[in-house]
Motif scaffolding. Structure first.
Motif, PDB file in Angstrom:
ATOM      1  N   GLU A 281       0.834  -1.207   0.000  1.00  0.00           N
ATOM      2  CA  GLU A 281       0.000   0.000   0.000  1.00  0.00           C
ATOM      3  C   GLU A 281       0.867   1.255   0.000  1.00  0.00           C
ATOM      4  O   GLU A 281       0.570   2.229  -0.706  1.00  0.00           O
ATOM      5  N   ASN A 284       2.306   1.697  -3.431  1.00  0.00           N
ATOM      6  CA  ASN A 284       1.304   2.262  -4.346  1.00  0.00           C
ATOM      7  C   ASN A 284       1.139   3.759  -4.123  1.00  0.00           C
ATOM      8  O   ASN A 284       0.968   4.533  -5.073  1.00  0.00           O
ATOM      9  N   GLU A 285       1.182   4.174  -2.849  1.00  0.00           N
ATOM     10  CA  GLU A 285       1.105   5.604  -2.528  1.00  0.00           C
ATOM     11  C   GLU A 285       2.301   6.348  -3.126  1.00  0.00           C
ATOM     12  O   GLU A 285       2.181   7.462  -3.639  1.00  0.00           O
ATOM     13  N   GLN A 287       3.884   5.525  -5.784  1.00  0.00           N
ATOM     14  CA  GLN A 287       3.652   5.645  -7.226  1.00  0.00           C
ATOM     15  C   GLN A 287       2.709   6.794  -7.548  1.00  0.00           C
ATOM     16  O   GLN A 287       2.904   7.525  -8.526  1.00  0.00           O
ATOM     17  N   ARG A 288       1.691   6.965  -6.704  1.00  0.00           N
ATOM     18  CA  ARG A 288       0.730   8.059  -6.937  1.00  0.00           C
ATOM     19  C   ARG A 288       1.388   9.430  -6.810  1.00  0.00           C
ATOM     20  O   ARG A 288       0.926  10.397  -7.409  1.00  0.00           O
ATOM     21  N   GLU A 289       2.461   9.513  -6.049  1.00  0.00           N
ATOM     22  CA  GLU A 289       3.181  10.776  -5.897  1.00  0.00           C
ATOM     23  C   GLU A 289       4.282  10.925  -6.939  1.00  0.00           C
ATOM     24  O   GLU A 289       5.121  11.831  -6.848  1.00  0.00           O
ATOM     25  N   ASP A 290       4.282  10.037  -7.934  1.00  0.00           N
ATOM     26  CA  ASP A 290       5.219  10.103  -9.069  1.00  0.00           C
ATOM     27  C   ASP A 290       6.687  10.085  -8.633  1.00  0.00           C
ATOM     28  O   ASP A 290       7.526  10.786  -9.200  1.00  0.00           O
ATOM     29  N   GLN A 313       1.464  -7.352  -9.436  1.00  0.00           N
ATOM     30  CA  GLN A 313       2.287  -6.210  -9.053  1.00  0.00           C
ATOM     31  C   GLN A 313       3.764  -6.516  -9.269  1.00  0.00           C
ATOM     32  O   GLN A 313       4.528  -5.652  -9.690  1.00  0.00           O
TER      33      GLN A 313
END
Length: 667
Positions: A281, A284-285, A287-290, A313
């Motif tokens: 998790e 994934n977070e 990744q969301r913040e690039d 994944q």
């Protein structure tokens, strides 16, 4: 060094071998040669040798800064030529502190910390006065080698030479004392004369945490005059290493800025604590913040994917590595091999393994261990033989993998021969884990007397794992008397291990000794022992879903339970009969059947049938051993629904297809 001393140099470095073009440069200045060494000779050994020749020819080797820089270039770990760097150093006449510092630092860079310590003694004997750059690498050398006495002497010399105020020396000294467990001395350095910069404060916080003094670390962190990302990272890493993941996550959430170390610390903390879903998790977070992850984070995340069976994944990470042209080194490659093997894709694990250009012993171990988990004993032994043909020496872990392969396939003679060869052929003394594998091998094969004899002949007292292997064999073969005897010993050795109570209960239940089952249950209650609940995970569309026995927490619980009822209707039509001997309670048969129906892996299979396309393989990870009933039911489900079902239990893999299992009912 004069030209008269060059006759002792290797042939290719003698001045007579320099070309006419290079000798014409005899008037090159010191500045030009230093520039040549610092810019052109860091990546090319051939260029460095030529520069060495020019240095000798022009007489600049007598200049300590030129000679020191030359030694520094040869000491570059990239060249793997540190022995020659020391030879060049030996030719430097009366080296000054600059040259000494370079060779001492080179020792650390080339994994020779003990050599650094011994060179310092030579330096002192030569009356060369150390400076502030001398001691940080020496403190680090003491940290690595745990050289307490030498570390104390170096600190005394720091005080003697009036260098106690230097921030770099203080931070290195703090780290050294903390590594020795001497936090009081470390704190005295922090509070001593001179200003302590933020690096010193961070080192002290990290030192407290490494010594397990969390409260002292928290107090120091709170009163720090300044904090940087390193300060926060030290606390997060320390909390995570101490198993305080909630505190680590709280600090992580409070950070204004994060770097890769911040993300890596929280991910590693979750993984080490067994919180694999939470680690994914966080990734994934990220990744969301690039934030672009580097290899060391990817290796950690792959370990999390492997443990929860998150194949999708893991494949995404593999694709990311290829897409960004990242070098597949041994660490990253091994993590991928381990991932695919643990997710039931031996074909993909093998493909990665075969394409790897850099393989270490642990890479081979991962592939051998993967084959063993899948019951591919002959392939595991074949790879073990290939490893030796390639002149790679196996280690202790290699033999654990090979012996496990034999145990899962009943290869008794081969396993005994491999155990015997460890010491006689490879010079490796078998350890407890190796004996445990062979006890397991003999026990599974029904050779309980031989297993007992092996335990008696061991050069050490058997631990709980070895006795547990024997007790597991007693359960399989219904040997109640021996199982009871070993079980009582195990309950004394591990009074808090719920698995030992469950195994003994299982032995009694299979024999119909319900009074004894109840005694074990009462003993557990008196000792406050709680059983480990069975849980299963399934990765669908990149999302990991978890189930427990009789679970009602899933959002699709109604559909799952309805699907499960349909499954058992079809199974009963095919002649399925529940193995109620697996239930550890003396209750009615109907209640036993109901208890068996809602085991976690059956719920996961029902969800898999609901959520995936017909013909798609279903992959499940279970935290406990597959029970007899789930094993027989899953075989039938694979045939009735024409699905391949891959189940990883606590010990091995089961590939169910067309009503058969890859373990051949030998597990």
């Amino acid at each position: 060094m004069s030209t008269t001393t060059t006759t002792n140099l290797p042939h290719h470095l003698k001045p007579k071998d320099i070309s006419t073009e290079s000798t014409s440069a005899s008037k090159l200045s010191q500045k030009t040669i230093l520039n040549l060494l610092n810019t052109k000779c860091n990546t090319s050994l051939q260029c460095l040798k030529l520069a060495h020749c020019i240095t000798l020819r022009t007489g600049h080797f007598q200049d300590h800064y030129v000679a020191g820089t030359l030694v520094k270039c040869y000491a570059n770990p990239h060249f793997n030529n540190f022995g020659f760097a020391l030879k060049v150093f030996d030719y430097v006449l009366n080296p000054n502190v600059f040259v000494w510092n370079i060779v001492i630092r080179g020792c650390l860079e080339n994994n020779e910390p003990s050599k650094a310590i011994s060179l310092y003694h030579v330096m002192v004997a030569a009356n060369s006065r150390p400076n502030k750059f001398t001691y940080p690498p020496l403190f680090k050398a003491c940290t690595i080698t745990h050289a307490i006495e030498e570390g104390l002497q170096f600190h005394a010399h720091v005080v003697k030479h009036g260098l106690s105020r230097d921030g770099h020396i203080k931070s290195a000294g703090i780290q050294m004392y903390a590594s020795f467990g001497r936090v009081r001395e470390a704190r005295r350095m922090l509070d001593g004369e001179g200003d302590s910069d933020i690096i010193c404060w961070n080192a002290m916080v990290d030192g407290y945490l490494k010594c397990g003094d969390v409260e002292a670390a928290k107090k120091l962190f709170e009163c720090m005059p300044d904090k940087n990302i390193g300060s926060w990272n030290a606390m997060i890493s320390g909390f995570a290493k101490c198993g305080m993941n909630e505190e680590a996550r709280k600090l992580f959430n409070e950070m204004d800025k994060r770097d890769e170390i911040s993300w890596s610390a929280i991910i590693d903390g979750y993984i080490k604590g067994g919180y694999y879903k939470e680690a994914l998790e966080v990734f994934n977070e990220m990744q969301r913040e690039d934030i672009r992850p580097r290899k060391f984070i990817l290796s950690s995340v792959l370990a999390a994917c492997a443990n929860v069976g998150a194949l999708d994944q893991g494949r995404w990470i593999h694709a990311y590595v290829k897409r960004n042209s990242m070098r597949m080194d041994a660490i990253l490659g091994t993590a991928l091999v381990d991932l695919y093997a643990k997710c039931g894709r031996l074909d993909m694990a093998w493909d990665v393994f075969e394409k790897m250009t850099e393989k270490e012993v642990y890479t081979w171990n991962a592939m051998i261990g993967g084959l063993a988990m899948h019951g591919r004993a002959e392939d595991a032994i074949g790879l073990f033989s290939k490893m030796q043909r390639e002149k790679l020496k196996p280690n202790e872990i290699t033999f654990v993998g090979v012996l496990n392969a034999c145990a899962h396939s009943g290869m008794v003679d081969e396993g005994l021969a491999i155990l015997d060869s460890m010491k006689n052929v490879y010079g490796i003394e078998p350890e407890m884990e190796h004996y445990g594998c062979v006890v397991d091998l003999l026990g599974r094969a029904g050779l309980l007397e031989e297993a007992e004899e092996l335990i008696s002949s061991m050069p050490m007292e058997p631990n709980a794992a070895v006795l547990g292997a024997l007790m597991g064999a007693c359960r399989i073969h219904g040997h109640v008397e021996l199982g009871e005897r070993v079980g009582k010993v195990l309950l004394e050795l591990e009074p808090k291990n719920s698995g030992r109570y469950a195994l003994l209960s299982n032995i009694y239940a299979k024999a119909g000794r319900w009074d004894d089952v109840e005694k074990v249950r009462r003993l557990m209650k008196e000792r406050g022992i709680k059983t480990t609940a069975g849980s299963s995970m399934i990765d669908v569309g990149g999302i990991v879903h978890g189930f427990k026995m009789a679970d009602s927490s899933h959002p699709q619980k109604k559909e799952i339970y309805l699907m499960l009822d349909r499954i058992f209707e079809r199974l009963h039509m095919e002649g399925y009969s529940p193995k109620t001997s697996q239930v550890l309670f003396d209750i009615k048969e109907e209640e036993k059947e109901t208890a068996l129906r809602y085991h976690s892996e059956k719920l996961a299979i029902a969800f898999g049938l609901l959520s995936t396309a017909p013909g798609t393989a279903i992959r499940i990870v279970n935290n406990l051993r597959v029970c007899d009933d789930c094993h027989s039911a899953t075989k039938l489900i694979s045939e009735v629904y024409n699905r391949e079902i891959i189940v990883r239990d606590r010990v091995r893999y089961h590939h169910f297809k067309n009503g058969k299992c890859s373990c051949k009912d030998y597990w």
